[in-house]
Design a protein around this motif. Structure first.
Motif, PDB file in Angstrom:
ATOM      1  N   LYS A 135       6.908   5.296  -1.397  1.00 42.39           N
ATOM      2  CA  LYS A 135       7.110   4.409  -0.240  1.00 42.39           C
ATOM      3  C   LYS A 135       5.826   3.610  -0.003  1.00 42.39           C
ATOM      4  O   LYS A 135       4.741   4.165   0.045  1.00 42.39           O
ATOM      5  CB  LYS A 135       7.443   5.229   1.003  1.00 42.39           C
ATOM      6  N   PHE A 136       5.994   2.303   0.135  1.00 35.98           N
ATOM      7  CA  PHE A 136       4.880   1.378   0.338  1.00 35.98           C
ATOM      8  C   PHE A 136       5.094   0.594   1.619  1.00 35.98           C
ATOM      9  O   PHE A 136       6.227   0.366   2.028  1.00 35.98           O
ATOM     10  CB  PHE A 136       4.792   0.372  -0.825  1.00 35.98           C
ATOM     11  N   VAL A 137       3.996   0.145   2.235  1.00 39.47           N
ATOM     12  CA  VAL A 137       4.057  -0.791   3.355  1.00 39.47           C
ATOM     13  C   VAL A 137       3.299  -2.053   2.951  1.00 39.47           C
ATOM     14  O   VAL A 137       2.345  -2.003   2.182  1.00 39.47           O
ATOM     15  CB  VAL A 137       3.471  -0.219   4.662  1.00 39.47           C
ATOM     16  N   ARG A 138       3.776  -3.179   3.470  1.00 39.62           N
ATOM     17  CA  ARG A 138       3.151  -4.470   3.140  1.00 39.62           C
ATOM     18  C   ARG A 138       1.764  -4.552   3.775  1.00 39.62           C
ATOM     19  O   ARG A 138       1.590  -4.208   4.927  1.00 39.62           O
ATOM     20  CB  ARG A 138       4.021  -5.632   3.597  1.00 39.62           C
ATOM     21  N   VAL A 139       0.803  -5.029   2.990  1.00 40.47           N
ATOM     22  CA  VAL A 139      -0.547  -5.239   3.505  1.00 40.47           C
ATOM     23  C   VAL A 139      -0.574  -6.609   4.147  1.00 40.47           C
ATOM     24  O   VAL A 139      -0.199  -7.601   3.538  1.00 40.47           O
ATOM     25  CB  VAL A 139      -1.594  -5.134   2.353  1.00 40.47           C
ATOM     26  N   LYS A 140      -1.034  -6.676   5.384  1.00 40.80           N
ATOM     27  CA  LYS A 140      -1.064  -7.955   6.121  1.00 40.80           C
ATOM     28  C   LYS A 140      -2.217  -8.805   5.699  1.00 40.80           C
ATOM     29  O   LYS A 140      -3.261  -8.386   5.392  1.00 40.80           O
ATOM     30  CB  LYS A 140      -1.156  -7.699   7.621  1.00 40.80           C
ATOM     31  N   THR A 173       6.153  16.451  -0.909  1.00 33.56           N
ATOM     32  CA  THR A 173       5.958  15.170  -0.226  1.00 33.56           C
ATOM     33  C   THR A 173       4.466  15.006   0.012  1.00 33.56           C
ATOM     34  O   THR A 173       3.828  15.878   0.587  1.00 33.56           O
ATOM     35  CB  THR A 173       6.710  15.134   1.113  1.00 33.56           C
ATOM     36  N   GLN A 174       3.925  13.904  -0.481  1.00 36.22           N
ATOM     37  CA  GLN A 174       2.486  13.637  -0.357  1.00 36.22           C
ATOM     38  C   GLN A 174       2.309  12.385   0.497  1.00 36.22           C
ATOM     39  O   GLN A 174       2.908  11.352   0.220  1.00 36.22           O
ATOM     40  CB  GLN A 174       1.892  13.411  -1.749  1.00 36.22           C
ATOM     41  N   LEU A 175       1.489  12.489   1.538  1.00 37.35           N
ATOM     42  CA  LEU A 175       1.142  11.340   2.374  1.00 37.35           C
ATOM     43  C   LEU A 175      -0.219  10.816   1.942  1.00 37.35           C
ATOM     44  O   LEU A 175      -1.098  11.592   1.573  1.00 37.35           O
ATOM     45  CB  LEU A 175       1.104  11.742   3.849  1.00 37.35           C
ATOM     46  N   TYR A 176      -0.414   9.503   2.000  1.00 40.49           N
ATOM     47  CA  TYR A 176      -1.646   8.866   1.555  1.00 40.49           C
ATOM     48  C   TYR A 176      -2.304   8.118   2.707  1.00 40.49           C
ATOM     49  O   TYR A 176      -1.653   7.343   3.399  1.00 40.49           O
ATOM     50  CB  TYR A 176      -1.369   7.900   0.401  1.00 40.49           C
ATOM     51  N   PRO A 177      -3.604   8.331   2.914  1.00 35.14           N
ATOM     52  CA  PRO A 177      -4.316   7.615   3.974  1.00 35.14           C
ATOM     53  C   PRO A 177      -4.557   6.158   3.565  1.00 35.14           C
ATOM     54  O   PRO A 177      -4.412   5.789   2.396  1.00 35.14           O
ATOM     55  CB  PRO A 177      -5.634   8.378   4.085  1.00 35.14           C
ATOM     56  N   ARG A 185       0.839  -1.199   0.000  1.00 35.69           N
ATOM     57  CA  ARG A 185       0.000   0.000   0.000  1.00 35.69           C
ATOM     58  C   ARG A 185       0.875   1.250   0.000  1.00 35.69           C
ATOM     59  O   ARG A 185       1.808   1.372   0.787  1.00 35.69           O
ATOM     60  CB  ARG A 185      -0.911   0.013   1.225  1.00 35.69           C
ATOM     61  N   LEU A 186       0.569   2.186  -0.888  1.00 39.31           N
ATOM     62  CA  LEU A 186       1.303   3.446  -0.987  1.00 39.31           C
ATOM     63  C   LEU A 186       1.012   4.304   0.239  1.00 39.31           C
ATOM     64  O   LEU A 186      -0.149   4.527   0.590  1.00 39.31           O
ATOM     65  CB  LEU A 186       0.878   4.196  -2.257  1.00 39.31           C
ATOM     66  N   VAL A 187       2.076   4.783   0.908  1.00 38.85           N
ATOM     67  CA  VAL A 187       1.900   5.633   2.086  1.00 38.85           C
ATOM     68  C   VAL A 187       2.500   7.021   1.901  1.00 38.85           C
ATOM     69  O   VAL A 187       2.050   7.981   2.530  1.00 38.85           O
ATOM     70  CB  VAL A 187       2.479   4.985   3.369  1.00 38.85           C
ATOM     71  N   GLU A 188       3.510   7.143   1.036  1.00 40.27           N
ATOM     72  CA  GLU A 188       4.182   8.438   0.879  1.00 40.27           C
ATOM     73  C   GLU A 188       4.875   8.514  -0.473  1.00 40.27           C
ATOM     74  O   GLU A 188       5.398   7.517  -0.966  1.00 40.27           O
ATOM     75  CB  GLU A 188       5.219   8.601   2.002  1.00 40.27           C
ATOM     76  N   ARG A 189       4.855   9.719  -1.053  1.00 37.54           N
ATOM     77  CA  ARG A 189       5.593   9.980  -2.298  1.00 37.54           C
ATOM     78  C   ARG A 189       6.319  11.309  -2.186  1.00 37.54           C
ATOM     79  O   ARG A 189       5.790  12.270  -1.638  1.00 37.54           O
ATOM     80  CB  ARG A 189       4.626  10.075  -3.492  1.00 37.54           C
ATOM     81  N   TYR A 190       7.533  11.354  -2.726  1.00 38.18           N
ATOM     82  CA  TYR A 190       8.294  12.588  -2.869  1.00 38.18           C
ATOM     83  C   TYR A 190       8.523  12.741  -4.359  1.00 38.18           C
ATOM     84  O   TYR A 190       9.129  11.875  -4.995  1.00 38.18           O
ATOM     85  CB  TYR A 190       9.619  12.494  -2.106  1.00 38.18           C
TER      86      TYR A 190
END
Length: 190
Positions: free
Chosen positions: A185-190, A99-103, A41-46
């Motif tokens: 930047k992505f984080v793993r979806v559980k 820098t964009q943060l994504y919910p 899941r996308l959480v942040e982009r620069y």
């Protein structure tokens, strides 16, 4: 005899058209890399926010001249002022980095399959829509690269992108700034 010839020719052409199929196999990059296989899941982009503005600039050109004028039979030196306005459109680069943060909702995801397939979901993932396959390239000793494959006009073209994987965090890096690379930047979806 003529009818038999035309009938045979028609049947031959029909058989050839029926047999005419796309026999090219789908591109397969091979098995996916277990370090990135799964949904992220996308959480942040620069990234670079491009912007160019045209600005109207007005230049006032003033010139002073002395001319010879005859007034009533007498020659007189007279000063004149000539004024001219020039309008020019000047283009200015007003790009900046953001820098964009994504919910978490709505999710913006990339899914890397074990078979080398990749799929995207979400409005912010339009860059990845045309990409269907991937392969992790570890030939560089100090970093990983992922080759995203775009298939267009009968050709499959690799598009390399730097990759950083740390536990449950994945970063895709691209060069856009000399001081700091742009990233997703992505984080793993559980």
């Amino acid at each position: 005899m003529r009818k038999v010839f035309y009938l045979s020719l028609t049947l031959l052409l029909a058989c050839l058209l029926i047999d005419c199929k796309d026999k090219t196999a789908n591109f397969s990059p091979g098995p996916g890399d277990p370090r990135i296989t799964g949904t992220w899941r996308l959480v942040e982009r620069y990234f670079s926010k491009d912007s160019i503005k045209s600005i109207l600039t007005v230049n006032l050109n003033v010139r002073h001249d002395t001319i010879l004028v005859t007034v009533g039979g007498q020659t007189v030196w007279k000063d004149t002022t000539i004024t001219k306005l020039d309008t020019i459109f000047v283009r200015r680069d007003t790009s900046f980095y953001k820098t964009q943060l994504y919910p978490a909702v709505p999710p913006q995801t990339l899914t890397f399959g074990a078979d080398g397939q990749v799929s995207s979901n979400g409005n912010e993932m339009t860059y990845y829509r045309s990409i269907k396959n991937f392969r992790v390239d570890a030939t560089y000793p100090d970093s990983l690269f992922v080759n995203f494959f775009i298939s267009t006009n009968g050709a499959t073209i690799p598009v390399p992108q730097r990759l950083v994987v740390q536990q449950d965090m994945l970063m895709l890096l691209s060069n856009c700034n000399q001081l700091q690379p742009c990233y997703s930047k992505f984080v793993r979806v559980k």
